[in-house]
Write a protein that holds these residues in place. Sequence first.
Motif, PDB file in Angstrom:
ATOM      1  N   ARG A  52       0.597  -1.075  -0.035  1.00 12.46           N
ATOM      2  CA  ARG A  52      -0.059  -0.032  -0.017  1.00 12.46           C
ATOM      3  C   ARG A  52       0.737   1.304  -0.023  1.00 12.46           C
ATOM      4  N   PRO A  53       0.406   2.367  -0.637  1.00 10.56           N
ATOM      5  CA  PRO A  53       1.239   3.630  -0.537  1.00 10.56           C
ATOM      6  C   PRO A  53       1.496   4.084   1.051  1.00 10.56           C
ATOM      7  N   PHE A  54       2.445   4.730   1.209  1.00 10.36           N
ATOM      8  CA  PHE A  54       2.855   5.541   2.472  1.00 10.36           C
ATOM      9  C   PHE A  54       3.096   6.857   2.328  1.00 10.36           C
ATOM     10  N   ILE A  55       2.665   7.621   3.048  1.00  7.79           N
ATOM     11  CA  ILE A  55       2.953   9.101   3.126  1.00  7.79           C
ATOM     12  C   ILE A  55       3.848   9.469   4.330  1.00  7.79           C
ATOM     13  N   THR A  56       4.880  10.349   4.148  1.00  9.15           N
ATOM     14  CA  THR A  56       5.582  10.997   5.170  1.00  9.15           C
ATOM     15  C   THR A  56       6.266  12.290   4.734  1.00  9.15           C
ATOM     16  N   THR A  57       6.639  13.151   5.982  1.00 12.25           N
ATOM     17  CA  THR A  57       7.302  14.270   5.413  1.00 12.25           C
ATOM     18  C   THR A  57       8.813  13.946   5.717  1.00 12.25           C
ATOM     19  N   VAL A  58       9.803  14.673   4.773  1.00 12.83           N
ATOM     20  CA  VAL A  58      11.114  14.649   4.678  1.00 12.83           C
ATOM     21  C   VAL A  58      11.696  15.853   5.106  1.00 12.83           C
ATOM     22  N   PRO A  59      12.528  15.934   6.236  1.00 15.17           N
ATOM     23  CA  PRO A  59      13.275  17.128   6.612  1.00 15.17           C
ATOM     24  C   PRO A  59      14.397  17.542   5.583  1.00 15.17           C
ATOM     25  N   PRO A  60      15.057  18.481   5.749  1.00  9.52           N
ATOM     26  CA  PRO A  60      16.035  18.516   4.915  1.00  9.52           C
ATOM     27  C   PRO A  60      17.632  18.391   5.172  1.00  9.52           C
ATOM     28  N   ASP A  61      18.150  17.655   3.955  1.00 14.66           N
ATOM     29  CA  ASP A  61      19.328  16.871   4.114  1.00 14.66           C
ATOM     30  C   ASP A  61      19.264  15.761   5.221  1.00 14.66           C
ATOM     31  N   ALA A  62      18.027  14.936   5.207  1.00  8.98           N
ATOM     32  CA  ALA A  62      17.549  14.010   5.990  1.00  8.98           C
ATOM     33  C   ALA A  62      17.140  12.827   5.241  1.00  8.98           C
ATOM     34  N   ALA A  63      16.909  11.850   5.841  1.00  9.74           N
ATOM     35  CA  ALA A  63      16.347  10.816   5.341  1.00  9.74           C
ATOM     36  C   ALA A  63      15.270   9.950   6.399  1.00  9.74           C
ATOM     37  N   VAL A  64      14.474   9.375   5.642  1.00  6.53           N
ATOM     38  CA  VAL A  64      13.319   8.746   6.450  1.00  6.53           C
ATOM     39  C   VAL A  64      13.362   7.105   6.186  1.00  6.53           C
TER      40      VAL A  64
END
Length: 434
Positions: A110-122
């Motif tokens: 299933r699709p997942f949604i998140t926010t990604v901070p600058p110069d970072a990875a999730v």
Amino acid sequence: MGRAVLLTGLLLLGAVLLGRVDLVVLAAPFALGTAYALRRRPTAVPRLAVATGDPILVEDGPVAATVTVGAPGPVGYDLALVRTGVSPWLEMQRCGFATDREPPAGSADRPFITTVPPDAAVDLELSGRTRRWGRHRIGPAGTRAVACDGLLASRPVFAGGERVRVYPATDPFEAVEAMPRAAGLVGGHRSRRPGEGGELAGVRVFTPGDRLRRVDWRVSLRARQLHVAATLSDRDAEVVLLLDVLAEAGRSGGAGGRASVLDTTVRAAAGIAEHYLHRGDRVALLEYGLNARWLRPATGRRQYLTVLEWLLDVEPDEFEHEPFDHVFGPHLLSADALVVVLTPLLDDRSAEMLARLARAGRFVVAVDTLPAAAPGDRSSVAQLAHRLWRLDRENIVGQLRDHGVPVVTWAGSGSLDLVLRDVARLATAPRVGR
């Protein structure tokens, strides 16, 4: 962004044409909001990667993977939509993103949604269990990022998946009977040849060259002459597992479910190979099919891992030609090897192959891998057809036994004890020479 620019342009054009200042006031929030959102915009597409915890897994064992999405620049993403493809034989669930706010768990595809901070990875953590042996893929994965308060969306970014190897669960198998004939001097099977070993062959008179630790003092004192205990040498045997891949029947239910012919064949081959390799014997594998894949005989743990790797590529190979001539060469089957044929006996060519091996003087044991028929509501015509097919198959099994080929249904541990005992007796019986 297109709607914001279009609406702002229409309002300003209307204000100029109609001479109305209120339209400019209405257009100002859209123009100022768009300009403020675009003050900082990403300069690169998101980065996406798929990684697996352990590329070598076991059937019905745990599996884990990680999908990483990152922002390479100083501007982060307001939203990142991630979706990953997963093999149907891997039951994987989403554990959540490695952030402060954990979303609820869900299916891995299933699709997942998140926010990604600058110069970072999730990291998106996936975990679950394997359902069936084979080579399975986690991925490919795709993502699309949104920035500037939803005004800009990146092009789709894809990452190749990772392959995992799921080894079959070995069916428990144990055989206590001796091999028909043994060759080398490194295994644990009893030979008919006298020598150093652990199997007692009798007591005989001491001769020069015998070791003193072999002296049987009780018999020597009673007979007033030195006697030594004679033993039989320990010799290894060569076991050839012949896999019949001409036909596939049944529907695989994975680990814990119903087994198809191929499932039973692969799991039984893994169990038999593990047993004989643990006892120090040499094990070889051979496919009865168009590809005629062959694994040379060897011993040890390394050979066991090679056998498991070899079994991952077993597939049904249906074709119309006779594979006997190009499958069985003189370099593949040793004259003293025990040939264990794993076959469902669904093809006439399989029965002919077993009969040829028996006529050639091979020590052959046929293991029936056909699963039991699933109970169901069948019509009278279907029941009659099934009964006629069963009778025809029992007739083929009877003809094979008349040719000297024992046929036994696979039942795990102890399945081959009786037939191995009969084959060992035939190997030691005197033969008529011409």
